[in-house]
Design a protein around this motif. Structure first.
Motif, short mmCIF file in Angstrom:
data_model
loop_
_atom_site.label_atom_id
_atom_site.label_comp_id
_atom_site.label_asym_id
_atom_site.label_seq_id
_atom_site.Cartn_x
_atom_site.Cartn_y
_atom_site.Cartn_z
N GLY A 75 0.81 -1.21 0.00
CA GLY A 75 0.00 0.00 0.00
C GLY A 75 0.84 1.26 0.00
N LYS A 76 0.34 2.26 -0.69
CA LYS A 76 1.06 3.53 -0.82
C LYS A 76 1.26 4.22 0.52
CE LYS A 76 0.07 5.73 -4.50
NZ LYS A 76 -0.67 6.51 -5.54
N ASP A 77 0.32 4.01 1.44
CA ASP A 77 0.36 4.74 2.71
C ASP A 77 0.92 3.92 3.87
OD1 ASP A 77 -0.86 6.94 1.46
OD2 ASP A 77 -2.85 6.05 1.73
N VAL A 78 1.54 2.78 3.57
CA VAL A 78 2.10 1.95 4.64
C VAL A 78 3.27 2.66 5.30
CG1 VAL A 78 3.29 -0.21 5.17
CG2 VAL A 78 1.37 -0.21 3.57
N VAL A 79 3.24 2.72 6.62
CA VAL A 79 4.35 3.29 7.39
C VAL A 79 5.31 2.14 7.72
CG1 VAL A 79 5.01 4.50 9.50
CG2 VAL A 79 2.82 5.03 8.38
N PRO A 80 6.55 2.19 7.22
CA PRO A 80 7.45 1.03 7.36
C PRO A 80 7.59 0.47 8.76
CG PRO A 80 8.39 2.63 5.84
CD PRO A 80 7.16 3.27 6.42
N ASP A 81 7.72 1.33 9.77
CA ASP A 81 7.94 0.78 11.12
C ASP A 81 6.64 0.31 11.78
OD1 ASP A 81 6.81 3.20 11.76
OD2 ASP A 81 8.50 3.93 12.96
N ARG A 82 5.49 0.40 11.06
CA ARG A 82 4.24 -0.14 11.55
C ARG A 82 3.66 -1.15 10.57
NH1 ARG A 82 2.23 2.35 15.90
NH2 ARG A 82 0.13 1.58 15.49
N ALA A 83 4.49 -1.60 9.64
CA ALA A 83 4.01 -2.48 8.57
C ALA A 83 3.65 -3.85 9.11
CB ALA A 83 5.07 -2.61 7.49
N TYR A 84 2.64 -4.44 8.49
CA TYR A 84 2.15 -5.78 8.86
C TYR A 84 3.16 -6.85 8.48
CZ TYR A 84 -0.96 -9.90 8.49
OH TYR A 84 -1.52 -11.14 8.59
N GLY A 85 3.89 -6.61 7.42
CA GLY A 85 4.87 -7.58 6.93
C GLY A 85 5.99 -6.83 6.24
N PRO A 86 6.53 -7.39 5.17
CA PRO A 86 7.59 -6.69 4.43
C PRO A 86 7.05 -5.39 3.84
CG PRO A 86 6.79 -8.56 3.19
CD PRO A 86 6.17 -8.67 4.54
N CYS A 87 7.91 -4.46 3.59
CA CYS A 87 7.51 -3.16 3.06
C CYS A 87 8.36 -2.84 1.83
CB CYS A 87 7.67 -2.10 4.14
SG CYS A 87 6.90 -0.53 3.74
N PRO A 88 8.07 -3.49 0.70
CA PRO A 88 8.90 -3.29 -0.49
C PRO A 88 8.72 -1.89 -1.07
CG PRO A 88 6.94 -4.55 -1.04
CD PRO A 88 6.94 -4.40 0.45
N ASN A 89 9.71 -1.47 -1.82
CA ASN A 89 9.66 -0.18 -2.48
C ASN A 89 9.21 -0.35 -3.92
OD1 ASN A 89 10.79 1.33 -0.25
ND2 ASN A 89 12.77 0.41 -0.77
N GLU A 90 8.78 0.74 -4.54
CA GLU A 90 8.52 0.70 -5.97
C GLU A 90 9.83 0.36 -6.68
OE1 GLU A 90 6.75 4.45 -6.98
OE2 GLU A 90 4.80 3.91 -6.12
N GLY A 91 9.75 -0.57 -7.62
CA GLY A 91 10.95 -1.06 -8.29
C GLY A 91 11.43 -2.39 -7.76
N ASP A 92 10.92 -2.80 -6.58
CA ASP A 92 11.27 -4.11 -6.02
C ASP A 92 10.36 -5.19 -6.61
OD1 ASP A 92 13.13 -2.91 -4.40
OD2 ASP A 92 11.86 -2.94 -2.60
#
Length: 362
Positions: A75-92
């Motif tokens: 999701g575009k609005d995912v906060v990395p340090d509160r993410a449910y799981g991995p937090c990939p970047n665009e391009g990953d």
């Protein structure tokens, strides 16, 4: 075995917001959750495949696990340090649980031909550390993909959620939403056929899915698509509910809150009703948590990794004793690699019964 020097992989081109695609850039008649999601959300790319180093293996991916949680990762609005799981970047590359075969090894732990499961990506081949994979759990006479379904992470989620969060007992009445899905279907079988709960009530969408959930062991399954759903839920939960296994949140959670006993428990496992829109997440019955002194606990299956071996043993034993069926609990879709995102999108349109697995082994 010879491995290619380049591979295809699906990368996250544009993180989605409320829907998987941008409505303004699509024709008005486009069904948002059923289309090929390229080039807006995902993009197919060809990338070099590096050689394995010492302690690494090359795995050819044969099956992809399709999980609603993946939507929350990108999701575009995912906060990395509160993410449910991995937090990939665009391009990953798009992350995914996979089942594959070792085709090249520089590891003393694995040999060519071994079937393994791992957390990897939507790629044709991956290079993995020898310690980052597990031997694929298998059952004689079943497809190799059983390692992602009946013996996979969703069943582990159901088992640990019911026992470690719900603390279920035979005398309990339990409600399970998303009961025709991978986790929900496993939870029905575990609650009724392994634990022996007094009453198990499923919630699913459509009469056909409800009948299937009842065939798994549910005493009754209530159709949330029915115009009489609220009345049917009240009737099914006469005497109220000890434990609710919530896979959907939203309106269904709101209604079930009003059916919970004092000092009951809610297992907060998923919120698929809100993964693509915020509109379904409005709640009206939250005061029930206070008045009924309800314990509501969220969890992720990795919280209870130490319990997985016992869960696998219990489910395998139940399968052998015909108390847990693998028949019909997996929707396996043979697809070209180019269609991987389209198969995954079926999760959000009700296009699966049990575990949705993409088969790219051909």
């Amino acid at each position: 075995m010879t491995v290619p020097s380049t591979i295809k992989t699906w990368i996250i081109a544009e993180k989605p917001g409320e829907t998987l695609t941008d409505k303004a850039r699509l024709p008005s008649h486009t069904p948002l959750l059923l289309l090929a999601l390229t080039p807006l959300t995902f993009r197919l790319e060809e990338k070099p495949l590096r050689e394995a180093n010492d302690g690494e293996i090359v795995v050819k991916i044969e099956y992809f696990s399709n999980d609603p949680a993946q939507r929350t990762w990108i999701g575009k609005d995912v906060v990395p340090d509160r993410a449910y799981g991995p937090c990939p970047n665009e391009g990953d590359s798009m992350p995914s649980l996979v089942l594959g075969r070792v085709v090249q090894t520089k590891s003393s732990q694995w040999k060519e031909g071994d079937l393994v499961t791992a957390f990897a990506s939507w790629s044709e081949y991956v290079v993995l550390n020898e310690k980052a994979v597990m031997a694929a759990r298998q059952i004689e006479g079943c497809s190799p993909s059983v390692a992602l379904s009946a013996l996979g992470m969703t069943t582990m989620t159901a088992y640990t959620g019911l026992h470690e969060v719900g603390h279920i007992k035979p005398e309990h009445t339990i409600v399970i939403s998303g009961a025709a899905g991978a986790t929900g279907g496993a939870a029905v079988q575990i609650a009724k056929n392994i634990v022996g709960c007094k009453r198990v009530i499923g919630i699913a969408g459509g009469a056909e899915k409800c009948r299937w959930v009842e065939s798994l062991g549910a005493d009754v399954c209530v159709d949330y698509k029915s115009s009489s759903f609220e009345e049917d839920l009240i009737k099914a939960t006469e005497g109220y509910v000890d434990v609710y296994f919530d896979n959907v949140s939203g309106r269904i959670l709101d209604l079930v809150l009003a059916r919970m006993k004092r000092f009951s428990r809610i297992i907060a496992c998923g919120a698929i009703s809100g993964y693509n829109t915020s509109r379904e997440m409005r709640m009206h019955n939250l005061f029930e948590i206070i008045s009924m002194r309800i314990t509501m606990q969220g969890f992720i299956v990795s919280d209870f990794a130490d319990k997985w071996p016992g869960a696998v043993d219990a489910v395998k034993k139940a399968i052998e004793e015909k108390r847990f069926t693998t028949e019909g609990t997996e929707t396996k879709v043979a697809a070209s690699f180019e269609d991987v995102p389209k198969v995954w999108a079926r999760l959000f349109s009700g296009g699966n019964q049990g575990k949705l697995v993409t088969d790219v082994s051909a």
